[in-house]
Design a protein around this motif. Sequence first.
Motif, mmCIF file in Angstrom:
data_model
loop_
_atom_site.group_PDB
_atom_site.id
_atom_site.type_symbol
_atom_site.label_atom_id
_atom_site.label_comp_id
_atom_site.label_asym_id
_atom_site.label_seq_id
_atom_site.Cartn_x
_atom_site.Cartn_y
_atom_site.Cartn_z
ATOM 1 N N TYR A 29 0.808 -1.214 0.000
ATOM 2 C CA TYR A 29 0.000 0.000 0.000
ATOM 3 C C TYR A 29 0.847 1.272 0.000
ATOM 4 N N ASP A 30 1.911 1.263 0.802
ATOM 5 C CA ASP A 30 2.737 2.455 0.948
ATOM 6 C C ASP A 30 4.094 2.032 1.487
ATOM 7 N N PHE A 31 4.808 2.945 2.141
ATOM 8 C CA PHE A 31 6.168 2.651 2.586
ATOM 9 C C PHE A 31 6.221 1.922 3.930
ATOM 10 N N LEU A 32 5.056 1.674 4.529
ATOM 11 C CA LEU A 32 5.012 0.964 5.797
ATOM 12 C C LEU A 32 4.111 -0.271 5.779
ATOM 13 N N ASN A 33 3.102 -0.292 4.929
ATOM 14 C CA ASN A 33 2.047 -1.303 5.039
ATOM 15 C C ASN A 33 1.905 -2.158 3.786
ATOM 16 N N TYR A 34 1.610 -3.426 4.016
ATOM 17 C CA TYR A 34 1.268 -4.340 2.937
ATOM 18 C C TYR A 34 0.176 -5.276 3.445
ATOM 19 N N SER A 35 -0.441 -6.010 2.536
ATOM 20 C CA SER A 35 -1.356 -7.073 2.938
ATOM 21 C C SER A 35 -1.163 -8.271 2.015
ATOM 22 N N ILE A 36 -1.437 -9.447 2.552
ATOM 23 C CA ILE A 36 -1.466 -10.660 1.737
ATOM 24 C C ILE A 36 -2.878 -11.213 1.821
ATOM 25 N N GLU A 37 -3.590 -11.152 0.717
ATOM 26 C CA GLU A 37 -4.947 -11.672 0.668
ATOM 27 C C GLU A 37 -4.918 -13.176 0.410
ATOM 28 N N GLY A 38 -5.834 -13.891 1.048
ATOM 29 C CA GLY A 38 -5.939 -15.327 0.835
ATOM 30 C C GLY A 38 -5.451 -16.156 1.997
ATOM 31 N N LEU A 39 -4.830 -15.531 2.997
ATOM 32 C CA LEU A 39 -4.379 -16.263 4.183
ATOM 33 C C LEU A 39 -5.547 -16.444 5.149
ATOM 34 N N CYS A 40 -5.571 -17.567 5.844
ATOM 35 C CA CYS A 40 -6.581 -17.782 6.873
ATOM 36 C C CYS A 40 -5.955 -17.572 8.247
#
Length: 366
Positions: A29-40
């Motif tokens: 998303y930016d210089f600090l945050n990310y996400s991984i979709e699909g994990l339970c």
Amino acid sequence: MNLSQNKMPPSKRKFVELLSNRKLKLIVYDFLNYSIEGLCRSTINYINDRTGIITKDAFMSAAFKNKMWSGREGFINYDGIGLLRGLGDVLDVLEYDGGYPISKIDYEDHRSPKTLSLPYIDGDFLKNETGYKLHDYQEEGINKVIGLTYCDSGEGGILKLPTNAGKTIITMGISKVFDGIIKTLVLVPSANLAEQTYRDYQKSDMNTGLLSASIKGKKKRKDLIKNSDHIIMTNKLFLNLSELFQDEEWVLIYDEAHEFGDKTSIAIRSSLGHCQYRVGLTATMPGEKGDKYKDTLIRHHFGDNLVELDQKELIDRGISSKLHIDLVTIKTDADVLSHTDSGWDWQREQQFYSNNYQMFLGMLEV
């Protein structure tokens, strides 16, 4: 199940099985945050157990003693959102523990990094403002921050300098470097220090605003932020007003970074994650006192040490004095120093001693 999976520990085998039929997507998303979709939830628990840090007081908790918790705090939540600096460790677990090839992960990057390549400064950079030449480590600290502008990684840095090293001068130097290019936000631990820092900035021609609790009303606060190139405020006030900083780009300068905590992390990630340049200043890092989780949390926001200096070197160079403490007895009525008032705090106490300095000198037994 194949033979190699059969030899795995049960938790790892379950992790592999859960990942085998999932489609993952990584979004930065930016210089600090990310996400991984699909994990339970179960896969995230496994990742945090593998990549998390044992907290300082974990062994004292009931959950740990009852084997309900490993004692580790991870950096990815149940929505799959994590701190970008820890992403490499997460991807390693997915690939090497889970057998999930990184090439199979869909990828989006929403960052817009820039390379400013600002000019380096010399020791006379703040001579008009202070009347003095910068110490070599002050010059180095400012130039190390300038060095961040030559890359687009979004990595910040920590200036690890002891008390009396002139960190406020360095802070002012960083603001001057970015003056007219990117606004700077200076966060300090107390109202007194905010006012002192503001007075130092007033020696320059930088357009600086002191955002304090005395400025009431959202409109007045927003106007001050909009009309100032540099804002100085306390960490505590920032927690309450962080959303006011979302719409502009800032260079974040965070004093006393060792006091950084989870609430501050949330505020910075939600409001300043888009800001490419972040600098922390501190004399000591929590890892030196055994708190590896907090140390890692701070570094996930600000990066590694850019400059490191200890108090002994300042003393050896004659910049700091060697501390000597002698206990003295003063004659006074007990109620003069009473702290029974529930409103008493260290700032009030400091003011009390300052106002009564001559009285105490007259009471000393020599």
